[in-house]
Design a protein around this motif. Structure first.
Motif, mmCIF file in Angstrom:
data_model
loop_
_atom_site.group_PDB
_atom_site.id
_atom_site.type_symbol
_atom_site.label_atom_id
_atom_site.label_comp_id
_atom_site.label_asym_id
_atom_site.label_seq_id
_atom_site.Cartn_x
_atom_site.Cartn_y
_atom_site.Cartn_z
ATOM 1 N N MET A 214 0.840 -1.167 0.000
ATOM 2 C CA MET A 214 0.000 0.000 0.000
ATOM 3 C C MET A 214 0.892 1.239 0.000
ATOM 4 N N SER A 215 0.548 2.214 -0.795
ATOM 5 C CA SER A 215 1.320 3.440 -0.912
ATOM 6 C C SER A 215 1.178 4.294 0.355
ATOM 7 N N PRO A 216 2.260 4.945 0.791
ATOM 8 C CA PRO A 216 2.161 5.813 1.968
ATOM 9 C C PRO A 216 1.408 7.114 1.666
ATOM 10 N N LYS A 217 1.215 7.409 0.385
ATOM 11 C CA LYS A 217 0.498 8.618 -0.008
ATOM 12 C C LYS A 217 -0.994 8.327 -0.127
ATOM 13 N N PRO A 218 -1.839 9.284 0.263
ATOM 14 C CA PRO A 218 -3.288 9.070 0.119
ATOM 15 C C PRO A 218 -3.678 9.046 -1.354
ATOM 16 N N PRO A 219 -4.821 8.421 -1.676
ATOM 17 C CA PRO A 219 -5.255 8.377 -3.076
ATOM 18 C C PRO A 219 -5.602 9.779 -3.578
ATOM 19 N N THR A 220 -5.505 9.949 -4.880
ATOM 20 C CA THR A 220 -5.852 11.220 -5.509
ATOM 21 C C THR A 220 -7.357 11.245 -5.739
ATOM 22 N N PRO A 221 -8.043 12.274 -5.210
ATOM 23 C CA PRO A 221 -9.496 12.336 -5.398
ATOM 24 C C PRO A 221 -9.854 12.672 -6.844
ATOM 25 N N PRO A 222 -11.037 12.295 -7.283
ATOM 26 C CA PRO A 222 -11.473 12.666 -8.634
ATOM 27 C C PRO A 222 -11.459 14.187 -8.789
ATOM 28 N N LYS A 223 -11.113 14.654 -9.968
ATOM 29 C CA LYS A 223 -10.991 16.097 -10.217
ATOM 30 C C LYS A 223 -12.314 16.836 -10.061
ATOM 31 N N ASP A 224 -13.434 16.168 -10.330
ATOM 32 C CA ASP A 224 -14.723 16.844 -10.252
ATOM 33 C C ASP A 224 -15.372 16.756 -8.869
ATOM 34 N N LEU A 225 -14.672 16.175 -7.896
ATOM 35 C CA LEU A 225 -15.186 16.100 -6.532
ATOM 36 C C LEU A 225 -14.907 17.432 -5.834
ATOM 37 N N PRO A 226 -15.947 18.095 -5.300
ATOM 38 C CA PRO A 226 -15.746 19.402 -4.677
ATOM 39 C C PRO A 226 -14.718 19.345 -3.544
ATOM 40 N N ALA A 227 -13.929 20.400 -3.424
ATOM 41 C CA ALA A 227 -12.859 20.466 -2.425
ATOM 42 C C ALA A 227 -13.399 20.318 -1.006
ATOM 43 N N ASP A 228 -14.586 20.884 -0.729
ATOM 44 C CA ASP A 228 -15.129 20.765 0.626
ATOM 45 C C ASP A 228 -15.466 19.317 0.968
ATOM 46 N N VAL A 229 -15.891 18.535 -0.021
ATOM 47 C CA VAL A 229 -16.175 17.116 0.209
ATOM 48 C C VAL A 229 -14.871 16.370 0.482
ATOM 49 N N VAL A 230 -13.842 16.657 -0.326
ATOM 50 C CA VAL A 230 -12.534 16.012 -0.133
ATOM 51 C C VAL A 230 -11.987 16.332 1.255
ATOM 52 N N ASN A 231 -12.050 17.598 1.646
ATOM 53 C CA ASN A 231 -11.539 18.007 2.955
ATOM 54 C C ASN A 231 -12.304 17.336 4.091
ATOM 55 N N THR A 232 -13.630 17.248 3.950
ATOM 56 C CA THR A 232 -14.446 16.594 4.970
ATOM 57 C C THR A 232 -14.087 15.121 5.086
ATOM 58 N N LEU A 233 -13.985 14.431 3.951
ATOM 59 C CA LEU A 233 -13.660 13.008 3.964
ATOM 60 C C LEU A 233 -12.268 12.762 4.553
ATOM 61 N N ASN A 234 -11.326 13.626 4.245
ATOM 62 C CA ASN A 234 -9.962 13.465 4.772
ATOM 63 C C ASN A 234 -9.920 13.543 6.292
ATOM 64 N N GLY A 235 -10.905 14.173 6.905
ATOM 65 C CA GLY A 235 -10.942 14.290 8.349
ATOM 66 C C GLY A 235 -11.572 13.105 9.065
ATOM 67 N N TYR A 236 -12.126 12.158 8.317
ATOM 68 C CA TYR A 236 -12.823 11.025 8.928
ATOM 69 C C TYR A 236 -11.904 9.835 9.171
ATOM 70 N N SER A 237 -12.306 9.018 10.147
ATOM 71 C CA SER A 237 -11.566 7.787 10.461
ATOM 72 C C SER A 237 -11.844 6.732 9.390
ATOM 73 N N PRO A 238 -10.989 5.702 9.302
ATOM 74 C CA PRO A 238 -11.244 4.618 8.345
ATOM 75 C C PRO A 238 -12.617 3.961 8.552
ATOM 76 N N THR A 239 -13.024 3.791 9.797
ATOM 77 C CA THR A 239 -14.333 3.165 10.070
ATOM 78 C C THR A 239 -15.461 4.021 9.520
ATOM 79 N N ARG A 240 -15.392 5.305 9.784
ATOM 80 C CA ARG A 240 -16.449 6.202 9.295
ATOM 81 C C ARG A 240 -16.444 6.275 7.767
#
Length: 107
Positions: free
Chosen positions: A1-27
């Motif tokens: 597994m890569s130590p870098k996080p996956p690249t989000p889709p380009k059309d995914l809004p930044a606020d959604v990406v930021n929100t998801l990045n703050g969640y735990s793996p379970t959530r």
């Protein structure tokens, strides 16, 4: 597994990406499950709109088990390379599922 996080889709809004990045793996897994269920529900709704008659929904309502609410939709889950139908509905904050049967590949 890569130590870098996956690249989000380009059309995914930044606020959604930021929100998801703050969640735990379970959530995140819980959200992914919900997103799959929602996508199946919306896809099923589109299929119903495309049908020329409403016989299928009446037929489904007739074979609805007693402990499954009438608002339930049918979704398909893939488990170990096999596909199965499940009744799925929202119960408050939770999404409930109940097994219906295997998908007939000849349909």
């Amino acid at each position: 597994m890569s130590p870098k996080p996956p690249t989000p889709p380009k059309d995914l809004p930044a606020d959604v990406v930021n929100t998801l990045n703050g969640y735990s793996p379970t959530r995140l897994r819980y959200i992914a499950h919900y997103a799959e269920a929602l996508a199946s529900h919306k896809a099923r709704g589109a299929e119903i709109d495309e049908e020329s008659d409403g016989d299928e929904s009446d037929e489904e309502a007739e074979d609805l088990p007693d402990d499954v609410p009438s608002k339930a939709t049918i979704t398909i889950k893939k488990i170990n390379d096999n596909r199965y139908y499940y009744w799925q509905w929202r119960d408050g904050e939770k999404i409930r599922s109940q097994y219906k049967g295997p998908v007939d590949e000849e349909e």
